[in-house]
Design a protein around this motif. Structure first.
Motif: not given
Lengths: 311, 350
Positions: A114-143
């Protein structure tokens, strides 16, 4: 039917066209089956067979430490399981872990979307940063969390806690804090998934109904509750179903962070089955635990899917 | 007639970056009036409506409703109902829930909501569809549902943004008439945006004609039709639109393709003008402007002729039974009062 004149080339005229169509459809079906077969066989070999083998194993006593006691025991493992206090504790830990992580993911993911929907700028940037944890292996995240975030004195979280006047905490050594920590880790890693799905769903909602609602004198909260939430419902339910199935079977992150400890404070059912099978080498009982987890997952998914179909 | 619903626009400017969507718009709408905002697409009429609704803020200028400045008032506090071009129905609610929504937001007691919803649905003839969802309705039914939602709460202003444009031709004609009756019976001020001049002409008590972000004329449909203010309006209003022919003005007469026509103007002197001639105002006569019939479009009761007057194309509407053949040469004229004169430089009426 008039002349069923089928030429040598196999082209039917007029009436037999439906026959021709049927032959064609049959051929198509056969071709489709041929294309499907390799994947089907691979799935059969890698998922169905191990699953059936697991169920089969659970009916045996298979103790690698005491192989002389091995043998067919029928439902005995399940009878033991029902009176095993550690099983019930780990099941409860699993449910708490799943319930809280899924709830947090949906709530935080929706709030972010909801917050990002109202962002006028930087939405794309936010999405890229936000998706980073998902692409990490859970084992790496744990470490990462065990070393950079939660380590006493040096970890970022502990550093912040000290500076906030809370003092240094034993994040992974205290039973309650360890549970909170593993929930936070899972939430941190997987909230972006909920966020992305809900953001895509939000973006597809028509703008004009919100304008209509404003003219109908609905406040921001009323617009959210009466319009956004009901329209997002299918997406939210889908996220809950997918995340619940994953959370129930979570393993790597908890294993690398606490390995189920301290004691059995963060020992989810999955970890208990692992410990039973590969630490205590009681494969038969471990299999029964895994089957129990499978049954729990199926029941919960069934309930969620029924909720999805319901109005 | 309602005593509320008076609207005034004072020098409204709307900029989208460098582009001026509205360049200083002024008009007044009287209470109870059916007022149309007419113009081609991109002329600023929808922007004007959105500013009036409070969905967009103007860059400069003031909006007054019932003499109160509402320029910075939020849409939800303006007491305005609107029918959107897309209908904007809430897809997850039934027809009844859609219509009830504005009443629920106004905190009307539950016992009053149901009968009010029924009454509004009955007025637009969808009271048998109350349990359906918008997705199960035809375009016409959805449109009626949107209308019901707008009229159910007796707002002081009723805005309609091209509400008929998604309907088929027959339904559009029927709904047009019903819309007018509905507005009359409710006595509510209505502001109606359309690019269809026929809709504006038939529905509106008065209308404002928009051209590239400006209002070029405000008046009753009859006034605008009879005395268009500019070449652009003349070319926009009427079907087929007015013929606009470059000509020479000499002491009260105009010379078209070498032929002299009398006008009502009395100024002496000579200048270039653009002559406006309504296709229906032209008539065949002896010794008039010579023209060859290029093409005949037969409309049943009338026909539209494409005429070639020494290289100038002119369209003429003639009644049935009086139609020459294609390729015939005829002679045409117009009465002085039917000849409109425009300045080719300023494009305004002379």
């Amino acid at each position: 039917m008039a002349t069923t004149a089928v030429t040598s080339a196999g082209i039917a005229s007029e009436a037999p066209r439906s026959d021709f169509g049927r032959v064609l459809a049959q051929r198509e079906r056969r071709f489709a089956a041929a294309l499907l077969a390799p994947a089907f066989l691979a799935l059969l070999a890698t998922t169905t067979f191990p699953l059936l083998f697991l169920v089969y194993t659970s009916a045996f006593r298979m103790d690698l430490a005491m192989p002389f006691t091995n043998g067919f025991v029928g439902f005995e493992n399940y009878q033991v399981l029902l009176s095993d206090e550690r099983f019930w504790t780990s099941l409860l830990v699993s449910l708490v872990y799943t319930g809280s992580t899924v709830a947090l993911q949906v709530i935080i993911g929706l709030a972010l979307a909801l917050l990002v929907m109202d962002m006028k700028r930087g939405q794309g940037c936010f999405r890229v940063i936000a998706i980073l944890p998902v692409v990490l292996s859970p084992a790496v995240v744990g470490m990462i969390w065990r070393t950079f975030m939660l380590a006493p004195e040096f970890g970022i979280v502990d550093f912040l806690a000290i500076n906030a006047g809370l003092g240094s905490k034993n994040w992974l050594g205290d039973p309650t804090l360890a549970m909170v920590s593993v929930i936070a880790i899972h939430t941190w890693q997987w909230t972006p998934f909920a966020f992305m799905v809900l953001l895509a769903s939000l973006a597809s909602l028509p703008e004009d109904i919100y304008e209509a609602a404003r003219l109908d004198r609905a406040s921001a909260w009323q617009r959210f509750r009466r319009i956004t939430l009901p329209l997002l419902r299918p997406a939210i339910v889908m996220v809950i179903i997918m995340r619940t199935m994953v959370a129930l079977t979570a393993f790597a992150a908890i294993f690398t962070v606490t390995a189920g400890g301290p004691g059995t404070a963060t020992e989810i059912l999955n970890l208990y089955a692992y410990r039973k099978s590969f630490t205590e080498l009681s494969i038969g009982y471990g299999s029964a635990l895994a089957v129990a987890l499978l049954i729990v997952t199926i029941i919960i998914s069934g309930i969620l899917f029924a909720m999805r179909r319901a109005k | 007639m309602s005593s509320q619903g008076q609207v005034s626009f004072r020098n409204i400017v709307k900029m989208h970056g460098e582009f001026a969507a509205l360049k200083g718009v002024n008009f007044d709408i009287k209470p109870g009036e059916f007022f149309a905002l007419l113009g081609p697409s991109g002329s600023g009429k929808s922007t004007t409506l959105r500013i009036l609704a409070g969905l967009d803020a103007p860059t400069a200028g003031r909006v007054l409703i019932d003499d109160k400045d509402v320029t910075s008032t939020d849409a939800r506090d303006r007491d305005i109902a609107m029918v959107f071009q897309s209908y904007a129905l809430y897809p997850h609610m039934t027809v009844a829930e859609n219509i009830a929504f504005p009443l629920e937001m106004a905190k009307l007691p539950k016992s009053e909501i149901a009968p009010t919803v029924k009454e509004a649905a009955r007025k637009v003839k969808i009271d048998h569809l109350l349990d359906r969802k918008p997705g199960q309705l035809s375009g016409g039914q959805q449109q009626r549902c949107a209308l019901a939602r707008a009229i159910v709460r007796k707002a002081r202003l009723f805005l309609l943004d091209e509400p008929l444009s998604n309907l088929d031709a027959k339904l559009r004609l029927e709904t047009r008439a019903e819309l007018k009756k509905l507005q009359r019976s409710l006595g509510i001020t209505a502001v109606y945006v359309t690019h269809d001049q026929e809709e504006a002409m038939t529905l509106a008590d008065r209308m404002a004609v928009f051209m590239s972000g400006e209002i070029q004329q405000v008046g009753t449909p009859a006034e605008v039709f009879a005395r268009p203010n500019s070449i652009d309006i003349a070319g926009f209003i009427g079907n087929p639109p007015m013929n606009l022919v470059p000509a020479r003005y000499v002491d009260g007469d105009v010379i078209i393709a070498g032929h002299r026509l009398k006008t009502t103007a009395t100024t002496a002197g000579e200048r270039d003008v653009v002559v406006g001639l309504r296709p229906g105002a032209l008539r065949m006569t002896e010794g008039g402007l010579g023209a060859r019939v290029d093409l005949i479009e037969d409309l049943g009761d009338t026909a539209v002729l494409d005429l070639d007057c020494a290289g100038t194309m002119i369209r003429m509407r003639v009644a049935d039974g009086n139609i020459p053949g294609e390729g015939d040469t005829i002679s045409i004229t117009a009465r002085p009062q039917d000849i409109h004169l425009f300045d080719p430089a300023t494009r305004m009426r002379l």
